[in-house]
Design a protein around this motif. Sequence first.
Motif, mmCIF file in Angstrom:
data_model
loop_
_atom_site.group_PDB
_atom_site.id
_atom_site.type_symbol
_atom_site.label_atom_id
_atom_site.label_comp_id
_atom_site.label_asym_id
_atom_site.label_seq_id
_atom_site.Cartn_x
_atom_site.Cartn_y
_atom_site.Cartn_z
ATOM 1 N N SER A 32 4.854 34.262 40.792
ATOM 2 C CA SER A 32 4.566 32.829 40.918
ATOM 3 C C SER A 32 5.829 31.987 40.845
ATOM 4 C CB SER A 32 3.575 32.385 39.837
ATOM 5 O OG SER A 32 4.205 32.292 38.575
ATOM 6 N N THR A 37 3.294 27.627 43.299
ATOM 7 C CA THR A 37 2.057 27.992 42.611
ATOM 8 C C THR A 37 1.595 26.805 41.772
ATOM 9 O OG1 THR A 37 2.868 30.263 42.467
ATOM 10 C CG2 THR A 37 1.004 29.701 41.090
ATOM 11 N N GLU A 38 0.314 26.582 41.768
ATOM 12 C CA GLU A 38 -0.260 25.492 40.978
ATOM 13 C C GLU A 38 0.021 25.714 39.490
ATOM 14 O OE1 GLU A 38 -1.996 22.739 41.993
ATOM 15 O OE2 GLU A 38 -1.461 23.325 44.031
ATOM 16 N N THR A 41 -2.689 27.623 37.665
ATOM 17 C CA THR A 41 -2.688 29.070 37.873
ATOM 18 C C THR A 41 -1.675 29.733 36.948
ATOM 19 O OG1 THR A 41 -3.352 28.782 40.171
ATOM 20 C CG2 THR A 41 -2.352 30.896 39.585
#
Length: 146
Positions: A32, A37-38, A41
């Motif tokens: 990530s 990436t959020e 998450t």
Amino acid sequence: GLGRDLWQGPSAAVDLIAQSAAAGSASLLIASLLVSTEPGTIAFLGKALVASVVAHLVILLFEHVFAPSPTRHHELATHTILKGAYSRLFWGAAIVGGGVVPVLILLALGATASPALTALAALLALAGGAAWEYIWVEAGQSVPLS
């Protein structure tokens, strides 16, 4: 006992699931950092890593430190882990460096605060898991079959 008593512990299957979750979440945390990436998450993966590493540590401690060995072969293998040839690797890498330290990093900062520390925690957890797997195999084989 038949086979390798160390490998036949009552919680071996559950521990393998915890280790798989730790390795998966640690690997995904590292990945990530390389792609967009959020934050939600990353936070979820951090919590999953903490939970799975804690589960793994609890299983290790209860199965190999606190519980009495069910057989003489298990006792001999456990002795090599706790006080013998593999004790430094067990306590230093599998428990502290690869378990306690990454959990403390992630609990103190969260997985979204510092990408570098998140990566460090994930790498340490992976290294601790690898150390335990090495110890588990070698200590199990350190006891004669008969």
